[in-house]
Enzyme design. Sequence first.
Site, PDB file in Angstrom:
ATOM      1  N   SER A 177       0.805  -1.223   0.000  1.00 60.54           N
ATOM      2  CA  SER A 177       0.000   0.000   0.000  1.00 60.54           C
ATOM      3  C   SER A 177       0.837   1.272   0.000  1.00 60.54           C
ATOM      4  O   SER A 177       0.383   2.303  -0.464  1.00 60.54           O
ATOM      5  CB  SER A 177      -0.975  -0.001   1.177  1.00 60.54           C
ATOM      6  OG  SER A 177      -0.309  -0.274   2.383  1.00 60.54           O
ATOM      7  N   HIS A 205      -5.279  -3.399  -2.913  1.00 61.96           N
ATOM      8  CA  HIS A 205      -4.920  -2.410  -3.945  1.00 61.96           C
ATOM      9  C   HIS A 205      -4.837  -2.999  -5.349  1.00 61.96           C
ATOM     10  O   HIS A 205      -4.527  -2.277  -6.294  1.00 61.96           O
ATOM     11  CB  HIS A 205      -3.595  -1.732  -3.576  1.00 61.96           C
ATOM     12  CG  HIS A 205      -3.668  -1.037  -2.260  1.00 61.96           C
ATOM     13  ND1 HIS A 205      -4.199   0.225  -2.113  1.00 61.96           N
ATOM     14  CD2 HIS A 205      -3.335  -1.460  -1.016  1.00 61.96           C
ATOM     15  CE1 HIS A 205      -4.162   0.559  -0.840  1.00 61.96           C
ATOM     16  NE2 HIS A 205      -3.650  -0.441  -0.147  1.00 61.96           N
ATOM     17  N   LYS A 236     -11.841   0.781  -1.695  1.00 60.93           N
ATOM     18  CA  LYS A 236     -10.783   1.379  -2.513  1.00 60.93           C
ATOM     19  C   LYS A 236     -11.274   1.456  -3.963  1.00 60.93           C
ATOM     20  O   LYS A 236     -12.160   2.243  -4.238  1.00 60.93           O
ATOM     21  CB  LYS A 236      -9.488   0.620  -2.277  1.00 60.93           C
ATOM     22  CG  LYS A 236      -8.986   0.982  -0.866  1.00 60.93           C
ATOM     23  CD  LYS A 236      -7.873   0.168  -0.303  1.00 60.93           C
ATOM     24  CE  LYS A 236      -7.571   0.691   1.101  1.00 60.93           C
ATOM     25  NZ  LYS A 236      -6.855  -0.263   1.935  1.00 60.93           N
TER      26      LYS A 236
END
Length: 386
Positions: A177, A205, A236
């Site tokens: 990250s 991610h 996200k």
Amino acid sequence: MLDALQKALEQREKDGLLRQRRLLDSPQAEHIVADTKPYLSFCSNDYLGLANHPKLIAAMQQAAGIAGVGSGASGLVTGHHRYHDDLEKQLAKFVNLPAALLFSTGYMANIGVLGALVGRGDAIFADKLNHACLNDGGYYSLAEFNRFAHNDVAALESLLKTSTAKHKLIAVDAVFSMDGDIAPIPDYLALCEKYDAYLYVDDAHGFGVLGEHGAGSLSHFNLQSPRIIMMATLGKAAGVAGAFVAGQQVVIDYLIQTAKSYVYSTPAPPALSATLSASVNIIAQGDALRAHLYALIALLKAELNLTKWQLMPSITSIQPLLIGDNFEAVRVSRFLQAKGILVPAIRPPTVPKNTARLRISLSAAHSKADVMRLMSALHEAEKEFS
Ligand SMILES: *Cc1c(COP(=O)(O)O)cnc(C)c1O
């Protein structure tokens, strides 16, 4: 105790480590209003620009009208709504695994899964740069916790070779990250087969960004194995909130019985699941969004031409610029801020000492002009600080 807290805060301030929240008065997007001022933002993990997508706003409004706003009870009592169930099935299919289970956040998912799958007598093998919640999950599980150097397959193998643990679980971020680089997941899977271990991949991610139709890091490497359990967050690239774990049916069935952060926690509102179903549809059909995002990444990497600071090696939407010193990282971040551009300075303990950085995160919502503006401000910053 209060005096000790005050002193600790003062020490943080002296060390340049005191963090401050910004007050947002706009939706999460590439252009935001923070602390009452307008900014071009490179701060969010909203990699596909879905957090303020009109279709998702409509989906949430409509679903709230049908299902109400609260889940009311744990999933094992009466809190498991059809919207949750539909989303679990849709997610499992999307990542090409037999079954999936929703958690209210990624943090809760990692704590719940590690705590349920391993315990005393077992061992976890974790990358040193893993996200904090994998460490917390490891700690909470009571399994022996072994950390290996970042992406170091040989170091991991030497740990596995000598381990006498009953069950062995390798737990890693797929995309790191604060670094943006990708773990050597195929090598880890090969080690799992060699040493009878299992692989837990946190794809916070990668989901939505990497792989075919955005299915994530496992798809990126074209990996399939009953030894893999994956987790991805839904706040996200998916633009909403929550997380899911996917793997073999027996793993999911076992987690429903034993993952405490699932069993003893109220699920996210069903309307959120309905919104996420719409989001997964956009992700699956979002090749054009991803192509634009990758064009922006290529533009930044090709045309940011600094001598003092370097972009770290990353092909993902996380493009950290290594600064080193805590105070200098903050000064560069403030310089950009004065020009109306927000890029967060990331400092220890989030990253190792002397590796403070600007975490530039790109989104499909950015335009080429946005990225050009960031680059010219960074070129000016370099002149100012040398
Ligand atoms: C953000 C993040 C999490 C936590 O997910 P939340 O849904 O925000 O709680 C877990 N793992 C990684 C690698 C993350 O980046």
